[in-house]
Design a protein around this motif. Structure first.
Motif, short mmCIF file in Angstrom:
data_model
loop_
_atom_site.label_atom_id
_atom_site.label_comp_id
_atom_site.label_asym_id
_atom_site.label_seq_id
_atom_site.Cartn_x
_atom_site.Cartn_y
_atom_site.Cartn_z
N ASP A 283 8.12 -0.92 -4.28
CA ASP A 283 6.79 -0.48 -4.72
C ASP A 283 6.05 -1.62 -5.39
N LEU A 284 6.80 -2.42 -6.15
CA LEU A 284 6.18 -3.55 -6.83
C LEU A 284 5.55 -4.50 -5.82
N LYS A 285 6.27 -4.77 -4.78
CA LYS A 285 5.77 -5.72 -3.77
C LYS A 285 4.48 -5.22 -3.17
N THR A 286 4.46 -3.94 -2.84
CA THR A 286 3.25 -3.37 -2.26
C THR A 286 2.09 -3.52 -3.24
N ALA A 287 2.37 -3.27 -4.53
CA ALA A 287 1.32 -3.38 -5.54
C ALA A 287 0.89 -4.82 -5.74
N ILE A 288 1.84 -5.72 -5.72
CA ILE A 288 1.52 -7.14 -5.92
C ILE A 288 0.61 -7.62 -4.78
N GLU A 289 0.89 -7.16 -3.60
CA GLU A 289 0.11 -7.57 -2.43
C GLU A 289 -1.36 -7.21 -2.62
#
Ligand SMILES: *[C@@H]1O[C@H](CO)[C@@H](O)[C@H](O)[C@H]1NC(C)=O
Length: 685
Positions: A362-368
């Motif tokens: 989820d973090l990665k998606t948000a960071i993107e």
């Protein structure tokens, strides 16, 4: 034929799942264990702490000799998981000093643990801890399967001690009877399952895709086919692969480097390691186990990313990629590290806090989705913002996990960072600095605070700072950074035994002391004070003098340098009168320690030369209750039994007696040594 193939396929799938669960166990071992249903009890040493063992419920065998003060125990009946398992068992009366089997059950963390003396063991108090445990007789409960070997959370020396570090193993002979599904999830989440696994069964993993460590695979080992994000978003890689760092693009205005430099991209260097989940796979997310996080790396982490205009779009994207890689490598989850992101430019903003996204994917998606804000590079302001706002309970700060801030800086900050960083460290935040493409020789004139990274971190030995020559080699920092962040024993470097206390001296000014001796006592107080790092943000000193009455000589907030403190001690005037030590302790709690800062260790050092006229027992208890560690120093006519009542347990570490004033100097190194030993053996948040 068809059926045979099907069965075979099924067993292959089953084997794959089993491999996932056990991580490293070979087939051979598996079959051996399946064939041996007899329950064997794992053994541990006296010094093993419950927190090191991940299993929620287990039976273990303790050796003889665990009734020893070396094995620290915190609490009574319910013990902080920082305690020695076997020591706690002796304290609770389940075990005697000859060893034996015990049943251990983990329970929730508490906001306070009371120390007590029982069965020959002195347990200590602890304000709060993230996890507790209870012990009972080592009899298996009906319907519960106990692990035949224990899962340890240590990531430092996985195979150091034989018999202590065997990996998780849930007996497959009795499926569905395990105490709790938690460890299974943890094992799944931290071993072979990566965000990119889907529900489609794959052939048995080859050596390359099954890791033997608890940590996810290092960046760079994953296959390219999984990296949708990098291969689609970054296909415009026809630009000349020049080195962007040393091209003189960074010259120009003093505090703002020109943005919008050509979008440079080196094909195949960084972003092939992108860990983003392909969008087509997002829909299958809910079917996959979500990691609980790496329990051996429980930190609350704030990433401060550079969104200033000068960084440029391309580098900003590399920065985001770095963040995603770090999140992946850390294995984010509620039982492990949590991570939030703050972007700074002119002003800082929280992109998301610690509890917004609680797993790496989820973090990665948000960071993107983070977009660059532009503006200056006000790093100091951002650090102050993080100190004041980020690590709050409402932002998901757990309190039981160390606070870590990683500050990413492109070039150099446009404001000052030293003061803000010091304040952050003072508040218990461990600051890491990653400087990319720092100022070159002819740019140094523009840098507001030369050597800013060293000034910002708590030690200049390089542990807390990284200097990256070139944005395109930033990915090499992922693993070293993760390793240091997770080295939680080395964190809290900002706090040492010499710089983190509020020390209150309680000085007996009764007539029996006499003027000359009183000077010696003051010399003693000064000699002890000299050993500490004194400032308003380091150790602070206060003093009370007492007879029948009490007076505040100076509080913690009056002097903020060592010379001032030493002068103030010298100026204390001899009072002369009676000896009401109990009242003096009460007075010091009220007048000195009430004003102590919450992040300071409260140390009371009481010096007396006679028996008290009033009761000391209750004031001493109140002091303990308020978290004040008390040292009692007695001279000449002082009563040893009374010193032991006043002092924090164990008395031999906190009560000292000398027969005459001229021997007081001998106590100085002993007290300092004990303060530091005790500090270093305490659990830290
Ligand atoms: C304090 O330190 C001085 C200088 O080291 C020493 O001469 C003196 O004996 C010490 N006095 C006490 C009471 O510790």
């Amino acid at each position: 034929m068809g059926i045979a193939v099907l069965t075979m396929k099924a067993s292959v799938i089953e084997m794959f799942l089993v491999l996932l669960v056990t991580g490293i166990h070979s087939n051979k071992e598996m079959t051996k264990k399946i064939k041996r249903p007899k329950f064997t009890v794992p053994q541990i040493n006296c010094d093993v702490r419950a927190g090191k063992i991940i299993n929620p419920e287990f039976i273990v065998k303790c050796p003889a000799g665990c009734q020893d003060p070396r094995y620290h125990v915190y609490g009574t009946d319910v013990y902080a998981s920082y305690s020695s398992v076997c020591g706690a068992a002796v304290h609770s009366g389940v075990l005697d000093n000859s060893g034996g089997k015990i049943l251990v059950r983990k329970v929730a963390g508490q906001s306070g643990y009371k120390g007590s003396y029982s069965n020959g063991v002195q347990s200590l108090s602890l304000p709060r801890w993230r996890e507790s445990f209870v012990v009972s007789e080592g009899k298996p409960q009906k319907g519960v399967t106990y692990p035949i070997s224990l899962t340890y959370s240590s990531s430092k020396s996985p195979a150091a001690k034989a018999g202590e570090t065997t990996k998780a193993y849930q007996s497959p002979s009795a499926p569905g009877t395990t105490a709790q599904p938690v460890p299974l999830m943890q094992v799944l989440g931290t071993t072979a399952v990566e965000g990119t696994h889907t529900t489609l069964p794959k052939p048995p993993p080859s050596a390359g895709s099954t890791t033997s460590s608890l940590r996810p695979q290092p960046v760079g080992q994953r296959s390219q086919e999984l990296d949708f994000w990098s291969t689609t978003t970054y296909t415009n890689s026809q630009n000349t692969p020049t080195n962007p760092g040393i091209q003189g693009q960074d010259s120009g205005a003093a505090f703002q480097k020109p943005g919008g430099e050509p979008e440079l991209w080196k094909p195949g260097s960084v972003l092939l390691d992108a860990g983003f989940v392909p969008k087509t796979e997002l829909s299958t997310q809910s079917l996959e186990p979500v990691s609980q996080g790496d329990p051996s790396c429980k930190v609350d982490l704030s990433f401060l990313i550079d969104g200033s205009a000068s960084i440029g779009k391309r580098r900003f994207r590399i920065q985001k990629q770095f963040l995603a890689d770090v999140a992946q490598a850390l294995d984010i989850g509620p039982a492990g590290p949590l991570m939030g992101v703050v972007q700074y430019g002119d002003n800082p903003v929280t992109q998301f806090n610690l509890k917004t996204h609680m797993n790496s994917r989820d973090l990665k998606t948000a960071i993107e989705k983070i977009t660059q804000r532009g503006g200056l590079s006000n790093v100091g302001r951002a650090i102050s913002f993080v100190t004041q706002n980020f690590f709050s309970k409402s932002n998901g700060n757990r309190g039981s996990a160390p606070n870590v801030a990683v500050v990413m800086v492109d070039g150099w900050p446009t404001d000052k960072v030293e003061e803000a960083s010091r304040f952050a460290r003072e508040s218990g935040i461990n600051i890491f600095f990653i400087t990319m493409e720092g100022a070159s020789e002819n740019e140094k004139q523009y840098v507001l605070e030369p050597n800013f990274a060293n000034k910002a971190v708590c030690r200049t030995n390089g542990f807390y700072s990284f200097s990256v020559q070139n944005w395109f080699s930033l990915h090499k920092t992922v693993q070293p950074l993760v390793k240091r962040i997770c080295d939680t024993d080395r964190l809290a470097c900002s706090k040492t035994c010499l710089n983190s206390a509020d020390i209150g001296f309680i000085i007996d000014g009764s007539s029996s002391v006499g003027t000359g001796n009183f000077r010696t006592v003051l010399q003693f107080v000064a000699n002890l004070s000299k050993e500490f790092e004194i400032s308003d943000t380091d150790t602070r000193i206060g003093a009370v003098q007492y007879t029948y009455e009490q007076r505040l000589e100076f509080g913690f907030d009056v002097y903020s340098t060592k010379p001032d403190v030493l002068n103030a001690i010298k100026r204390v005037g001899y009072w002369s009168g009676g000896t009401s030590t109990g009242a003096a302790i009460n007075y010091a709690l009220e007048q000195l320690f009430k004003k102590s800062k919450p992040n300071k260790r409260k140390l009371m050092i009481l010096i007396t030369d006679g028996r008290s006229y009033d009761d000391v027992r209750i004031p001493a208890m109140v002091a303990r209750h308020e978290g004040v560690i008390t040292y009692a120093i007695g001279v000449a006519w002082a009563a040893q039994d009374e010193l032991e009542v006043i002092a924090t347990h164990p008395a031999r570490d906190h009560a000292f007696f000398v027969d005459e004033f001229d021997n007081l100097y001998k106590v100085v190194p002993k007290v300092i040594q004990n303060i530091c030993t005790e500090f270093n053996s305490q659990p830290r948040n």
